[in-house]
Write an enzyme that holds these catalytic residues in place. Sequence first.
Site, PDB file in Angstrom:
ATOM      1  N   PHE A 198       0.804  -1.226   0.000  1.00 35.26           N
ATOM      2  CA  PHE A 198       0.000   0.000   0.000  1.00 35.26           C
ATOM      3  C   PHE A 198       0.837   1.276   0.000  1.00 35.26           C
ATOM      4  O   PHE A 198       0.344   2.331  -0.386  1.00 35.26           O
ATOM      5  CB  PHE A 198      -0.981   0.024   1.180  1.00 35.26           C
ATOM      6  CG  PHE A 198      -0.392  -0.434   2.483  1.00 35.26           C
ATOM      7  CD1 PHE A 198       0.398   0.402   3.252  1.00 35.26           C
ATOM      8  CD2 PHE A 198      -0.623  -1.727   2.933  1.00 35.26           C
ATOM      9  CE1 PHE A 198       0.939  -0.028   4.444  1.00 35.26           C
ATOM     10  CE2 PHE A 198      -0.090  -2.171   4.133  1.00 35.26           C
ATOM     11  CZ  PHE A 198       0.697  -1.319   4.893  1.00 35.26           C
ATOM     12  N   CYS A 244       1.268   3.423  -3.394  1.00 37.58           N
ATOM     13  CA  CYS A 244       0.071   4.027  -3.993  1.00 37.58           C
ATOM     14  C   CYS A 244      -0.718   4.910  -3.033  1.00 37.58           C
ATOM     15  O   CYS A 244      -1.635   5.618  -3.457  1.00 37.58           O
ATOM     16  CB  CYS A 244      -0.829   2.941  -4.578  1.00 37.58           C
ATOM     17  SG  CYS A 244      -1.337   1.661  -3.411  1.00 37.58           S
ATOM     18  N   HIS A 245      -0.382   4.928  -1.755  1.00 40.97           N
ATOM     19  CA  HIS A 245      -1.147   5.694  -0.752  1.00 40.97           C
ATOM     20  C   HIS A 245      -0.163   6.421   0.149  1.00 40.97           C
ATOM     21  O   HIS A 245       0.175   5.886   1.211  1.00 40.97           O
ATOM     22  CB  HIS A 245      -2.037   4.751   0.048  1.00 40.97           C
ATOM     23  CG  HIS A 245      -3.015   5.442   0.944  1.00 40.97           C
ATOM     24  ND1 HIS A 245      -2.721   5.833   2.225  1.00 40.97           N
ATOM     25  CD2 HIS A 245      -4.299   5.797   0.741  1.00 40.97           C
ATOM     26  CE1 HIS A 245      -3.787   6.384   2.777  1.00 40.97           C
ATOM     27  NE2 HIS A 245      -4.754   6.378   1.902  1.00 40.97           N
ATOM     28  N   PHE A 246       0.366   7.457  -0.151  1.00 41.91           N
ATOM     29  CA  PHE A 246       0.184   8.306  -1.322  1.00 41.91           C
ATOM     30  C   PHE A 246       1.526   8.415  -2.033  1.00 41.91           C
ATOM     31  O   PHE A 246       2.568   8.267  -1.404  1.00 41.91           O
ATOM     32  CB  PHE A 246      -0.277   9.696  -0.905  1.00 41.91           C
ATOM     33  CG  PHE A 246      -1.610   9.704  -0.208  1.00 41.91           C
ATOM     34  CD1 PHE A 246      -2.789   9.715  -0.942  1.00 41.91           C
ATOM     35  CD2 PHE A 246      -1.688   9.676   1.176  1.00 41.91           C
ATOM     36  CE1 PHE A 246      -4.019   9.736  -0.307  1.00 41.91           C
ATOM     37  CE2 PHE A 246      -2.916   9.695   1.818  1.00 41.91           C
ATOM     38  CZ  PHE A 246      -4.087   9.716   1.080  1.00 41.91           C
ATOM     39  N   VAL A 300       1.635   6.343   3.482  1.00 42.84           N
ATOM     40  CA  VAL A 300       0.917   6.146   4.737  1.00 42.84           C
ATOM     41  C   VAL A 300       0.039   4.904   4.582  1.00 42.84           C
ATOM     42  O   VAL A 300      -0.624   4.741   3.553  1.00 42.84           O
ATOM     43  CB  VAL A 300       0.012   7.362   5.049  1.00 42.84           C
ATOM     44  CG1 VAL A 300      -0.791   7.136   6.321  1.00 42.84           C
ATOM     45  CG2 VAL A 300       0.820   8.635   5.157  1.00 42.84           C
TER      46      VAL A 300
END
Length: 170
Positions: free
Chosen positions: A67, A70-72, A77
């Site tokens: 994750f 892609c976040h962010f 995070v």
Amino acid sequence: MAQTKSSYDYEDLLACARGELFGPGNAQLPAPPMLMFDRITEVSAEGGEFGKGFIRAELDIKPDLWFFPCHFIGDPVMPGCLGLDALWQMTGFFLGWLGEPGKGRAISTGEVKFSGMVTPAVKTVEYGVDLKRVMRGRLVLGIGDGWLKADGETIYRASDLRVGLFKQES
């Protein structure tokens, strides 16, 4: 069938994801990458904040977790909803561990508060759920309060987590 172990390693969790731990048609954890912890450090039908049982788990944070890119982009995070999902996963595991039948589904939660973030700099996330009640009727319903700690600091709290185990109708 109720379990007697009080801790589970990653291989045990993968067996649960395959449906091998609690038997066919019963509680399963999601498979990676949606499995949100690496081990269950303790589970008990007694104790906890409400005296109705508890479960504790941990996730080792690695900068290459799926994750973060892609976040962010440029500001990695862990999505807060994944921490919340871990607490639901643990509640469902607890019900299966008790020997209760049925497939687990998250139903709801009361209040959720985020007061910090899980970033790649964090080493370990600890999760806890303290059961308030287990109701046995047409479905088995577990209700508990949960928390997430990042390197020992509590940064998420969730009240009245609800998970049900549903039996398949023939």
